[in-house]
Design a protein around this motif. Structure first.
Motif, mmCIF file in Angstrom:
data_model
loop_
_atom_site.group_PDB
_atom_site.id
_atom_site.type_symbol
_atom_site.label_atom_id
_atom_site.label_comp_id
_atom_site.label_asym_id
_atom_site.label_seq_id
_atom_site.Cartn_x
_atom_site.Cartn_y
_atom_site.Cartn_z
ATOM 1 N N TYR A 1 0.843 -1.196 0.000
ATOM 2 C CA TYR A 1 0.000 0.000 0.000
ATOM 3 C C TYR A 1 0.880 1.249 0.000
ATOM 4 O O TYR A 1 0.673 2.193 -0.789
ATOM 5 N N PRO B 1 -5.850 -3.020 -6.938
ATOM 6 C CA PRO B 1 -6.440 -2.786 -5.613
ATOM 7 C C PRO B 1 -7.065 -4.040 -5.009
ATOM 8 O O PRO B 1 -7.093 -4.181 -3.777
ATOM 9 N N ILE C 1 -4.169 -5.812 -3.298
ATOM 10 C CA ILE C 1 -3.798 -5.203 -2.022
ATOM 11 C C ILE C 1 -4.869 -5.459 -0.965
ATOM 12 O O ILE C 1 -4.561 -5.724 0.208
ATOM 13 N N ILE D 1 -7.964 1.406 -0.556
ATOM 14 C CA ILE D 1 -7.017 1.147 -1.652
ATOM 15 C C ILE D 1 -7.675 1.316 -3.016
ATOM 16 O O ILE D 1 -7.020 1.603 -4.016
#
Length: 440
Positions: free
Chosen positions: A267, A413, A416, A332
């Motif tokens: 991140y 994303p 993550i 995210i």
């Protein structure tokens, strides 16, 4: 009555003196932490000059890529350094490793700053720079996890304060790196910067290392051996087999640390370098504006950590971690909102995400250290931290930009978010199975 008042005054003076001592010790640790990340970030920032000086290629781009490949080598060395120096820290003490770590980092930075170029000594220039980068990787592999563990052992009753204090200096190092590069370039000019000016920040890092060594010389040892003595070269050492037995029996906690560290580093590097790289390289944003946004974000992270140091201890550390990491999962997806269109949209995404990032970055290292008892903490966290950064942190920026280039921007994303979710699940399992030793 007078005796009671005198006793209260004595207790107040003792408390004030203890807090002053704690701040002094944490500053000695944190100043080295800041310098470590200053030197680490500087190599990436000045890679275009380093590539030209030491790794000449067919074009400026190939020279830069050669330099960035050496930058990546440092990430590979970090798990090894974490294990090797973590083991030393768990056997003979924290102080020796903390002094050695910053000494190696500063010396390597200074050597890079004064090294003759490829044109002067040929291939040996590149070889020596690679060796310096490996040494910095070994040192960084233990500096981050062990300095936090050391801080918790020096100030055991205020883990939130330790986390915020050290995160402030960590972020300060990352902030001072681009500011130093910018100031050097502005003072010397583009031509001089390419010829010799790029060396100034590296030499500065080496010189500042002497100051940190002087500060750390007075740090007390905190490792207590099985015999109950404070560790030193002459005292009884904890046998390696005992340390590794402790690590092995808490393998779930080690696995949890890999994802606790790896998820937030992925991140972090998305915000720190992935978004800025995509803004300038893919969408053609004004580099000055991108630099301004990145600097603003760094200021938020730096000052935010200090603010958090005042309030984290009001809640259990585990509650902070679970809430902050769960909130990071939807956050995210802010990266999908930036598709070009100017500095304003980039700023909204980066600054919005940084408000969640600051909490996670402030506490993740302390959370990782909380999962292990003192006798095996250096080895266990050094191992998990190094693997997490190498697997997920070091690859995040490249993966982010590459997926965007092939039209799979939306996949990143999700990746993550999954890492963050896994880190929460593993933390809860590790906490229930092996317990936690700090912050409750």
């Amino acid at each position: 009555m007078l005796e009671q008042e005198a006793a209260r005054n004595d207790a107040s003076a003792t408390t004030a003196e203890a807090r002053k001592r704690d701040r002094r010790n944490l500053f000695a640790l944190s100043a080295g932490h800041a310098l470590e990340w200053f030197d680490w970030a500087m190599f990436g920032l000045l890679s275009v000059y380093i590539g030209t000086a030491f790794f000449p290629g067919d074009s400026p781009l190939s020279s830069t890529l050669n330099s960035l490949a050496v930058f990546a080598v440092g990430f590979v060395a970090r798990p090894i350094g974490g294990v090797v120096f973590g083991m030393v820290a768990d056997r003979v003490g924290r102080r020796l490793v903390m002094i050695g770590s910053i000494g190696v980092t500063a010396a390597a930075s200074f050597v890079i700053g004064v090294m003759p170029t490829h044109a002067q000594i040929g291939v040996w220039a590149g070889i020596i720079v690679v060796v310096c980068r490996l040494l910095q990787g070994f040192a960084a592999g233990i500096e981050a996890p062990l300095s936090n563990a050391y801080g918790l052992e020096l100030v055991p009753n205020r883990p939130g304060y330790v986390a915020g204090f050290m995160a402030f200096f960590n972020n300060l190092g990352n902030l001072l790196a681009p500011l130093t590069a910018f100031a050097t370039s502005a003072l010397l000019g583009a031509t001089a910067m390419g010829e010799y000016g790029w060396r100034v920040p590296f030499i500065l890092g080496g010189v500042l290392g002497l100051v940190v060594l002087w500060l750390r010389r007075s740090l007390p040892e905190t490792l207590i051996t099985e015999s109950g003595e404070v560790a030193n070269k002459a005292s009884t050492r904890t046998e390696a087999v005992v340390v590794w037995r402790g690590v092995g029996s808490r393998w779930v906690s080690v696995l949890a640390v890999i994802f606790i560290v790896g998820a937030i580093m992925a991140y972090n590097y998305t915000w720190l370098s992935g978004l800025p790289s995509m803004a300038t390289g893919t969408f053609g944003e004004d580099p000055t504006g991108v630099f301004a946004v990145s600097t603003t974000m760094s200021i938020i992270l730096t000052l935010g950590a200090m603010v958090l140091s005042k309030i984290i201890d009001k809640w259990p550390l585990s509650r902070w971690f679970v809430i902050a990491r769960i909130v990071a999962i939807p956050t995210i997806f802010l990266v999908l909102l930036y598709t070009g269109g100017g500095i304003g949209s980039l700023a909204a995404v980066m600054i919005g995400g940084s408000l969640v990032l600051v909490v996670n970055l402030t506490i993740f290292n302390t959370v990782a250290n909380s999962l292990f008892p003192q006798y095996c903490r250096g080895t266990a966290v050094g191992l998990g931290y190094g693997i997490g950064v190498a697997l997920f942190g070091g690859t995040a920026s490249y993966l982010f930009v590459w997926l965007q280039s092939i039209g799979l921007h939306a996949v990143f994303p999700v990746y993550i978010a999954v890492l963050c979710a896994i880190s929460v699940v593993l933390y809860i399992i590790a906490k229930r199975r092996n317990g936690i030793f700090v912050g409750e």
